[in-house]
Every structure is written in structure tokens, then in C-alpha cells.
Design a protein around this motif. Structure first.
Motif, PDB file in Angstrom:
ATOM      1  N   TRP A 115       0.987  -0.545  -0.187  1.00 25.45           N
ATOM      2  CA  TRP A 115       0.270   0.235  -0.133  1.00 25.45           C
ATOM      3  C   TRP A 115       0.958   1.089  -0.393  1.00 25.45           C
ATOM      4  CZ3 TRP A 115      -4.976  -0.172  -1.010  1.00 25.45           C
ATOM      5  CH2 TRP A 115      -5.568  -1.167  -0.863  1.00 25.45           C
ATOM      6  N   HIS A 116       0.777   2.130  -1.731  1.00 28.82           N
ATOM      7  CA  HIS A 116       1.068   3.136  -1.160  1.00 28.82           C
ATOM      8  C   HIS A 116       0.863   4.894  -1.232  1.00 28.82           C
ATOM      9  CE1 HIS A 116       2.386   1.678  -4.679  1.00 28.82           C
ATOM     10  NE2 HIS A 116       2.497   2.832  -5.571  1.00 28.82           N
ATOM     11  N   THR A 117       0.987   5.952  -1.758  1.00 29.90           N
ATOM     12  CA  THR A 117       0.847   6.598  -2.865  1.00 29.90           C
ATOM     13  C   THR A 117       1.948   7.149  -3.339  1.00 29.90           C
ATOM     14  OG1 THR A 117       0.933   9.046  -1.651  1.00 29.90           O
ATOM     15  CG2 THR A 117      -0.372   7.615  -0.899  1.00 29.90           C
ATOM     16  N   ASP A 118       1.743   7.308  -5.225  1.00 27.20           N
ATOM     17  CA  ASP A 118       2.623   7.299  -5.071  1.00 27.20           C
ATOM     18  C   ASP A 118       3.862   8.540  -5.102  1.00 27.20           C
ATOM     19  OD1 ASP A 118       2.726   5.026  -7.111  1.00 27.20           O
ATOM     20  OD2 ASP A 118       1.222   6.176  -8.521  1.00 27.20           O
ATOM     21  N   HIS A 119       4.995   8.822  -4.819  1.00 25.29           N
ATOM     22  CA  HIS A 119       6.012  10.025  -4.977  1.00 25.29           C
ATOM     23  C   HIS A 119       5.573  10.913  -3.769  1.00 25.29           C
ATOM     24  CE1 HIS A 119       6.826  10.655  -9.704  1.00 25.29           C
ATOM     25  NE2 HIS A 119       6.588   9.491  -9.129  1.00 25.29           N
ATOM     26  N   PHE A 265      -7.222   5.979 -13.206  1.00 24.38           N
ATOM     27  CA  PHE A 265      -6.519   7.339 -12.946  1.00 24.38           C
ATOM     28  C   PHE A 265      -6.979   8.364 -11.383  1.00 24.38           C
ATOM     29  CE2 PHE A 265      -6.697  12.282 -15.311  1.00 24.38           C
ATOM     30  CZ  PHE A 265      -5.756  12.219 -13.937  1.00 24.38           C
ATOM     31  N   TRP A 266      -5.681   7.995 -10.909  1.00 26.15           N
ATOM     32  CA  TRP A 266      -6.295   7.658  -9.764  1.00 26.15           C
ATOM     33  C   TRP A 266      -5.471   9.459  -8.832  1.00 26.15           C
ATOM     34  CZ3 TRP A 266      -2.999   3.861 -11.348  1.00 26.15           C
ATOM     35  CH2 TRP A 266      -1.653   4.062 -10.618  1.00 26.15           C
ATOM     36  N   ASP A 267      -6.410   9.894  -8.092  1.00 30.03           N
ATOM     37  CA  ASP A 267      -6.088  11.019  -7.179  1.00 30.03           C
ATOM     38  C   ASP A 267      -5.084  10.459  -5.973  1.00 30.03           C
ATOM     39  OD1 ASP A 267      -5.960  12.839  -4.870  1.00 30.03           O
ATOM     40  OD2 ASP A 267      -7.583  13.686  -5.817  1.00 30.03           O
ATOM     41  N   TRP A 272      -4.903   5.424  -1.496  1.00 34.54           N
ATOM     42  CA  TRP A 272      -3.466   4.349  -1.401  1.00 34.54           C
ATOM     43  C   TRP A 272      -4.182   3.382  -2.488  1.00 34.54           C
ATOM     44  CZ3 TRP A 272      -3.168   1.664   4.087  1.00 34.54           C
ATOM     45  CH2 TRP A 272      -1.942   2.220   5.133  1.00 34.54           C
ATOM     46  N   HIS A 273      -2.778   2.853  -2.887  1.00 37.13           N
ATOM     47  CA  HIS A 273      -2.609   2.160  -4.152  1.00 37.13           C
ATOM     48  C   HIS A 273      -2.423   0.594  -3.861  1.00 37.13           C
ATOM     49  CE1 HIS A 273      -0.430   4.323  -5.886  1.00 37.13           C
ATOM     50  NE2 HIS A 273      -0.200   3.440  -6.806  1.00 37.13           N
ATOM     51  N   LEU A 274      -2.233  -0.363  -4.152  1.00 37.27           N
ATOM     52  CA  LEU A 274      -1.663  -2.047  -3.892  1.00 37.27           C
ATOM     53  C   LEU A 274      -2.170  -3.036  -5.248  1.00 37.27           C
ATOM     54  CD1 LEU A 274      -1.581  -3.921  -1.201  1.00 37.27           C
ATOM     55  CD2 LEU A 274      -2.583  -4.978  -3.096  1.00 37.27           C
ATOM     56  N   HIS A 287       1.402   0.755 -18.615  1.00 35.37           N
ATOM     57  CA  HIS A 287       2.046   2.279 -18.558  1.00 35.37           C
ATOM     58  C   HIS A 287       1.613   3.750 -18.177  1.00 35.37           C
ATOM     59  CE1 HIS A 287       3.591   1.669 -23.138  1.00 35.37           C
ATOM     60  NE2 HIS A 287       3.904   0.779 -22.620  1.00 35.37           N
ATOM     61  N   ARG A 288       2.374   4.038 -16.777  1.00 32.51           N
ATOM     62  CA  ARG A 288       1.901   4.828 -16.173  1.00 32.51           C
ATOM     63  C   ARG A 288       2.339   6.286 -17.099  1.00 32.51           C
ATOM     64  NH1 ARG A 288       3.914   4.875  -9.558  1.00 32.51           N
ATOM     65  NH2 ARG A 288       5.168   6.855 -10.789  1.00 32.51           N
ATOM     66  N   ILE A 289       1.841   7.950 -16.209  1.00 32.53           N
ATOM     67  CA  ILE A 289       2.595   8.086 -16.499  1.00 32.53           C
ATOM     68  C   ILE A 289       1.912   9.565 -15.255  1.00 32.53           C
ATOM     69  CG2 ILE A 289       1.994  10.415 -17.920  1.00 32.53           C
ATOM     70  CD1 ILE A 289       2.125   9.026 -19.978  1.00 32.53           C
TER      71      ILE A 289
HETATM   72 FE   LIG Z   1       2.043   2.813  -7.113  1.00 31.59          FE
END
Ligand SMILES: [Fe+2]
Ligand SMILES: O=C(O)CCC(=O)C(=O)O
Length: 297
Positions: A115-119, A265-267, A272-274, A287-289
Motif C-alpha cells: 500500500w502506498h501513494t506515489d512520490h 486515473f487516481w488521485d 492509497w493503491h496496491l 504504462h504509467r504517467i
Molecule cells: Fe504506485
């Protein structure tokens, strides 16, 4: 007599500004599907606003059956802000803006399996990410999203008051840096790069006020958060551990099943996502932007 409003009264979206679009909530706290859009075509303002409003409300929006070139994926992301190039993920050949989230059939470790949030290790964490499925396993490889609005709302007033004065230290070093145990012991080599770029730590409030929605959200995560500012890691572990256990409750989450051509497309500030790693022997390629964000308060 008090009138009882059903949950749906509050949760169903207002009609989108374009009658040909629909926004359908999927989870009780997080997730909605937007139908009626071909994202390969440049978004008009009404479509853009529909997506932005749904994102602020539902935390993550999904699209099915898309077919994007890398250029179209980049153009889509740029409608929502500047691209924040990830320093650690291998990029798609020829497209430094697009991070590759890849697991081949012979590989064991996946990316984003916690589980995390990017950056969140950045001073200005990414505002969102647009993940596009190019190859998916026959079964498995779902992604879970959890609402940090719902996690925050469900805390007691007493704990909310305590958290309001706390900030937390986040870092990339233990995940992507030279000292990372998971990098040393897994087969992520070649997919995760540039350990020397994992130098930065960042401090954010434990509870943020979301810059777009104005709602409060819990903003610590088990992957990148090290400790409460001014506390040792040992002192921080019980409180952070409690918050993680709480935020992980299944009722705050929605589980998305991918198909080739699906987009999530997440905020990043509200969820969080996993990524589940349950598809050994099969290939999955996304592919992720990531879109640049701002300092959080
Ligand atoms: Fe991520
Ligand atoms: O592969 C996924 O479903 C998500 C991986 C991840 O954490 C990300 O792309 O940010």
C-alpha cells in the motif's frame, strides 16, 4: 420527523456537463467508471472537467476499452498538469515521460505491491497517475485502491485532534536506494533504476487538506513513511502501525480488475493503491504517467 436520506443521495454524481458521458460509482468510498469517452481523442474542456470533478469526488476513475499510443497517453496526461517523470522506474523506450510497470512470466517481484501513494517522498508529491494496461494475466493482477478520506473520517475526534499537530517524514531511500533490502533480494533489477537518485526525504502533515476537494485525508503510507517528525522510528511505529491497520480495512477499498485497454486515473492525495502479485508465470505490462502536484498542507 427527521428525513432519512439514502447513501446514494450523497454519493451519486451530479449529471456530467456532457450528456454523452456517464459517471458510475463502483465502490462505496472510492472508485467510479467513466463511460462514453475515447481518450485517444484530445479532451474538450467539458470532458476534462467531468474527469477532474469525478477524480476529486471518487479518488480514482476507470475507463475501459481504450487504445492509446504513447503520444496520446502523454497528451491525455498533459490536460491535467505537467508530467512528473519518475526517477526510479525504467521508462518505455523512447518515452522518458512514461514509466513501465512490468512483470514478465519468469519474474517474481512486482512493482507497487505494498500500500502506498506515489512520490510521497517528494516535497511536492505527484497529484495523480494514469495507468494504462497493455498486457494483463488471464486472471489476477488486480489493483486495490483505498480512500484516505474514508480512513480519516472514521477516526475518533480525539485521535483526529492529536494527528492535526503531527507531521511525518517520508523517504525513497529504503525503497529505491542503494541500501534497499527489497531491491537487493528481489529480481527488480533492470526495472527499478537510479538508486543514487534516492536521496530525498520529505515532510508532510499526517492529515492533509486536499487542495481540490477541501476534504481532510490521512497522508501516511506503509511504503514510504518513516516516522513522525521529531519522533524516533521506534516511537513512531505503534501509532503509524495503528493508522495503517485502520486504513487497510477492506470497507475503505475497491478492487479493480484489469482488461487490456483499461485505464485507472487516481488521485494520489486522496487514495492509497496496491498492486496484487498473484499471477506468477504470467506477464503484466502497464504504462504509467504521473502528473506533478504541489506541497501539501
Ligand atoms: Fe504506485
Ligand atoms: O501495477 C499496478 O497496478 C500499480 C503499480 C503502482 O503502484 C503504480 O503504477 O504506481
Amino acid at each position: 420527523m427527521t428525513q432519512i436520506h439514502s447513501f446514494a443521495d450523497a454519493w451519486l454524481p451530479p449529471a456530467p456537463p456532457r450528456a454523452d458521458l456517464s459517471v458510475t460509482p463502483l465502490g462505496v468510498h472510492v472508485g467510479a467508471e467513466i463511460a462514453g469517452l475515447d481518450l485517444a481523442v484530445p479532451l474538450d474542456d467539458a470532458a476534462r472537467d467531468t474527469i477532474a470533478a469525478a477524480l476529486a469526488r471518487y479518488g480514482v476513475v476507470f475507463f475501459r476499452g481504450q487504445n492509446l499510443t504513447p503520444e496520446q497517453h502523454i497528451s491525455l496526461a498533459e490536460r491535467f498538469g505537467r508530467i512528473d517523470v519518475n526517477r526510479f522506474f525504467k521508462a518505455v523506450d523512447g518515452y522518458p515521460e512514461i514509466a513501465e510497470v512490468r512483470k514478465e512470466a519468469h519474474q517474481a517481484a512486482n512493482i507497487g505491491g505494498q500500500w502506498h501513494t506515489d512520490h510521497s517522498y517528494d516535497a511536492e508529491p505527484a497529484k495523480g497517475s494514469i495507468l494504462y494496461a497493455r498486457a494483463v494475466p488471464r486472471v489476477g493482477g488486480d489493483t486495490l485502491f483505498a480512500s484516505m478520506y474514508a480512513a480519516y473520517d472514521a477516526l475518533s475526534d480525539g485521535l483526529k485532534a492529536t494527528l492535526s499537530s503531527l507531521r511525518a517524514v517520508h523517504s525513497s531511500r529504503h525503497v529505491f536506494g542503494a541500501a534497499s533490502r527489497s531491491l537487493a533480494t528481489s529480481d527488480l533489477k533492470g526495472r527499478i533504476l537510479n538508486p543514487e537518485a534516492a536521496t530525498q526525504d520529505a515532510v508532510h502533515p499526517v492529515v492533509i487538506t486536499h487542495p481540490d476537494s477541501g476534504r481532510k485525508a490521512l497522508y501516511v503510507n506503509p511504503n514510504f513513511t518513516l516516522r513522525i517528525e521529531g519522533w524516533t522510528e521506534t516511537e513512531s511505529a505503534p501509532l503509524l502501525g495503528y493508522l495503517y491497520e485502520h486504513a487497510r480495512r477492506p470497507e475503505f477499498a475497491y478492487r479493480f480488475q484489469w482488461r487490456v485497454g483499461s485505464i485507472a486515473f487516481w488521485d494520489n492525495r486522496a487514495t492509497w493503491h496496491l498492486a496484487l502479485n498473484d499471477y506468477h508465470g504470467e506477464r503484466r505490462l502497464m504504462h504509467r504517467i504521473t502528473i506533478a502536484g504541489e506541497a501539501l498542507h
